[in-house]
Write an enzyme that holds these catalytic residues in place. Structure first.
Site, PDB file in Angstrom:
ATOM      1  N   TYR A  25       8.250 -53.132   7.921  1.00  0.00           N
ATOM      2  CA  TYR A  25       8.913 -51.848   7.654  1.00  0.00           C
ATOM      3  C   TYR A  25      10.321 -52.086   7.112  1.00  0.00           C
ATOM      4  CZ  TYR A  25      11.225 -47.393   8.549  1.00  0.00           C
ATOM      5  OH  TYR A  25      11.958 -46.245   8.410  1.00  0.00           O
ATOM      6  N   GLU A  47      11.643 -38.477  11.666  1.00  0.00           N
ATOM      7  CA  GLU A  47      12.961 -38.654  12.292  1.00  0.00           C
ATOM      8  C   GLU A  47      13.195 -37.559  13.325  1.00  0.00           C
ATOM      9  OE1 GLU A  47      14.845 -41.131  12.240  1.00  0.00           O
ATOM     10  OE2 GLU A  47      14.256 -42.243  10.457  1.00  0.00           O
ATOM     11  N   TRP A  55      12.176 -45.669  17.579  1.00  0.00           N
ATOM     12  CA  TRP A  55      11.444 -45.692  16.318  1.00  0.00           C
ATOM     13  C   TRP A  55      10.142 -46.481  16.470  1.00  0.00           C
ATOM     14  CZ3 TRP A  55      10.326 -43.088  12.396  1.00  0.00           C
ATOM     15  CH2 TRP A  55       9.728 -43.658  11.272  1.00  0.00           C
TER      16      TRP A  55
END
Length: 201
Positions: A25, A47, A55
């Protein structure tokens, strides 16, 4: 700023070493400039889901989010009803938070209006790209004047779960700022992409 030495022997931003899935990522998504409206809507939605969570949790569930939110096609999500909300609240593959689910649906409706008015979400979001002299040193802040201004603008337009910190994380991820640390091997790649990137108008 701490760095992480990846298996290839090259330095990365320190957080990229937090979990194995972070490296791909970090290298191939985070900070690379994005112009695709669906990806922009997906990221600002995720988000919002991340608020109060890690995350890593969201990244692990991302494919499930994509499935239940029909690829984050905001035109389709805008048509979701209360029945869809109840269905999503029963889905263990995502974060089952009513407020966040309802916010994505609300924001999809706002996104339809915004894209119609501005031509695209990309055209709107990239207007908030800060100038070179308006950017703090990498990974030293969690919000910025640009993210505060964009957050206020979105809220005026009826968007939800788009506070300044959430918006700044979105800007970092979508390449509106290059927040890779100086030592990170990906920083230069991202900077080259940003230099060649044609900003939407």
């Amino acid at each position: 700023m701490a760095v992480f030495i990846a298996p290839d022997g090259e330095p990365r931003c320190g957080w990229a070493g937090g979990a194995p899935e972070f490296l791909d990522y970090h290298d191939n998504e985070w900070g690379h400039p994005v112009v695709d409206d669906r990806r922009l809507f997906e990221k600002i939605s995720l988000e919002g889901f991340q608020s109060g969570l890690s995350w890593r949790t969201i990244l692990a569930k991302r494919e499930n989010f994509r499935k239940v939110f029909v690829g984050f096609d905001f035109h389709l999500v805008a048509e979701f009803t209360e029945t869809d909300v109840e269905r999503l609240l029963q889905d263990p593959g995502i974060v089952r938070h009513r407020g966040k689910i309802e916010a994505v649906i609300n924001n999809a409706r706002r996104a339809v209006d915004l894209a119609a008015h501005e031509g695209s979400l990309a055209a709107f979001f990239w207007r908030s790209e800060p100038g070179p002299d308006e950017v703090d040193p990498p990974q030293t802040v969690s919000a910025s004047p640009a993210s505060v201004a964009l957050s206020k603008d979105l809220k005026k337009r009826g968007w939800k779960f788009v506070g300044p910190t959430t918006v700044f994380a979105f800007m970092q991820a979508m390449g509106l700022v290059n927040d890779h640390v100086a030592e990170c091997v990906i920083r230069l790649r991202v900077e080259r992409e940003r230099s060649a990137f044609v900003r939407p108008s």
